[in-house]
Design a protein around this motif. Structure first.
Motif, PDB file in Angstrom:
ATOM      1  N   ALA A  87       0.685  -1.408   0.086  1.00  0.00           N
ATOM      2  CA  ALA A  87      -0.403   0.182   0.381  1.00  0.00           C
ATOM      3  C   ALA A  87       0.409   1.504  -0.229  1.00  0.00           C
ATOM      4  O   ALA A  87       0.041   2.454  -0.595  1.00  0.00           O
ATOM      5  CB  ALA A  87      -0.883   0.005   1.052  1.00  0.00           C
ATOM      6  N   GLY A  88       2.412   1.429   0.889  1.00  0.00           N
ATOM      7  CA  GLY A  88       2.698   2.600   0.686  1.00  0.00           C
ATOM      8  C   GLY A  88       3.256   2.384  -0.291  1.00  0.00           C
ATOM      9  O   GLY A  88       3.789   3.471  -1.032  1.00  0.00           O
ATOM     10  N   ALA A  89       3.939   1.845  -1.422  1.00  0.00           N
ATOM     11  CA  ALA A  89       4.472   1.698  -2.660  1.00  0.00           C
ATOM     12  C   ALA A  89       3.067   2.683  -3.622  1.00  0.00           C
ATOM     13  O   ALA A  89       3.975   2.734  -5.081  1.00  0.00           O
ATOM     14  CB  ALA A  89       4.418   0.178  -3.087  1.00  0.00           C
ATOM     15  N   GLY A  90       1.920   1.518  -3.456  1.00  0.00           N
ATOM     16  CA  GLY A  90       0.873   2.406  -4.792  1.00  0.00           C
ATOM     17  C   GLY A  90       0.752   0.822  -4.841  1.00  0.00           C
ATOM     18  O   GLY A  90      -0.275   1.547  -6.032  1.00  0.00           O
ATOM     19  N   ILE A  91       0.933  -0.076  -4.394  1.00  0.00           N
ATOM     20  CA  ILE A  91       0.518  -0.967  -5.247  1.00  0.00           C
ATOM     21  C   ILE A  91      -0.692  -1.297  -5.513  1.00  0.00           C
ATOM     22  O   ILE A  91      -1.496  -2.173  -5.877  1.00  0.00           O
ATOM     23  CB  ILE A  91       1.662  -2.386  -5.211  1.00  0.00           C
ATOM     24  CG1 ILE A  91       2.836  -1.906  -5.804  1.00  0.00           C
ATOM     25  CG2 ILE A  91       1.015  -3.635  -6.611  1.00  0.00           C
ATOM     26  CD1 ILE A  91       3.974  -2.276  -5.657  1.00  0.00           C
ATOM     27  N   LEU A  92      -0.866  -1.221  -3.661  1.00  0.00           N
ATOM     28  CA  LEU A  92      -2.453  -1.565  -3.576  1.00  0.00           C
ATOM     29  C   LEU A  92      -3.533  -0.065  -3.472  1.00  0.00           C
ATOM     30  O   LEU A  92      -2.536   0.660  -2.314  1.00  0.00           O
ATOM     31  CB  LEU A  92      -2.371  -2.403  -2.300  1.00  0.00           C
ATOM     32  CG  LEU A  92      -1.809  -3.589  -2.078  1.00  0.00           C
ATOM     33  CD1 LEU A  92      -1.944  -4.665  -0.553  1.00  0.00           C
ATOM     34  CD2 LEU A  92      -2.601  -4.468  -2.761  1.00  0.00           C
ATOM     35  N   ASP A  93      -4.351   0.136  -3.253  1.00  0.00           N
ATOM     36  CA  ASP A  93      -4.650   1.019  -2.145  1.00  0.00           C
ATOM     37  C   ASP A  93      -5.899   1.214  -0.943  1.00  0.00           C
ATOM     38  O   ASP A  93      -5.403   0.420  -0.523  1.00  0.00           O
ATOM     39  CB  ASP A  93      -6.128   1.391  -3.641  1.00  0.00           C
ATOM     40  CG  ASP A  93      -7.122   0.596  -3.534  1.00  0.00           C
ATOM     41  OD1 ASP A  93      -7.893  -0.215  -2.585  1.00  0.00           O
ATOM     42  OD2 ASP A  93      -8.107   0.093  -4.037  1.00  0.00           O
TER      43      ASP A  93
END
Length: 192
Positions: A87-93
């Motif tokens: 999530a922190g990387a933006g791969i998960l919302d």
């Protein structure tokens, strides 16, 4: 690998190879964090997470080989990360669902992504496949692949892969890789 290749295809099908080094054992290198424990994945819908990561990897026009590689990639990424890191990387919302399109990643996200990618793919072979397809078989597969493997170190190739998913397509490592690809294509084409 559909999420990485479209942007890179414009740069002479820059399918990037990176070595298996994580920096461990190198002087001054930051040690890799331990893999997440099962409890860190608790609460995450792992089958949905895996399916979403496979979809993100393969895109819409997946071959059976692409899907198999995507499954390997998803498993490697899940094993090496937590939902919070993804999530922190933006791969998960925010609801811990895999995003529809790979965003530009920060350094930590790029390292996670590339580590999982390299656990499942040989990107020199992927670049070779892309070049053979782009030239409709004119490029000598063996000559191109040998040339590309000799052109850059594994570390340079890893850096190029990380720059690519960080959106730095004009970076030094991506530029060096693109130049190596061009040279290798020229050397692997039959004489006129």
């Amino acid at each position: 690998m559909q999420t990485l290749l479209p942007a890179l295809t414009a740069l002479a099908a820059v399918a990037l190879l990176a070595g298996g080094c994580s920096g461990e054992g190198e002087p001054g290198a930051t040690p890799s964090p331990p893999p997440p424990s099962a409890s860190e994945h608790a609460g995450a819908d792992e089958p949905s997470l895996r399916a979403g990561l496979v979809r993100l990897w393969v895109g819409d026009d997946a071959t059976a080989e692409d899907t198999e590689t995507g499954e390997c990639f998803a498993d490697a990424l899940i094993e090496a990360s937590t939902p919070q890191q993804l999530a922190g990387a933006g791969i998960l919302d925010g609801s811990h669902t895999v995003v529809a399109e790979l965003p530009v990643l920060d350094r930590a996200g790029a390292e996670l992504w590339v580590d999982a990618q390299l656990a499942c793919t040989d990107l020199v072979a992927e670049s070779t496949r892309a070049q053979v397809a782009a030239t409709k078989g004119k490029v000598d597969r063996t000559a191109y692949e040998a040339c590309l493997r000799d052109a850059l170190t594994e570390q340079q190739l890893r850096e190029a892969a990380e720059e690519a998913v960080m959106g730095n397509l004009a970076g030094d490592a991506v530029s060096a890789f693109s130049a190596a690809q061009l040279t290798c294509v020229q050397q692997a084409l039959p004489p006129d």
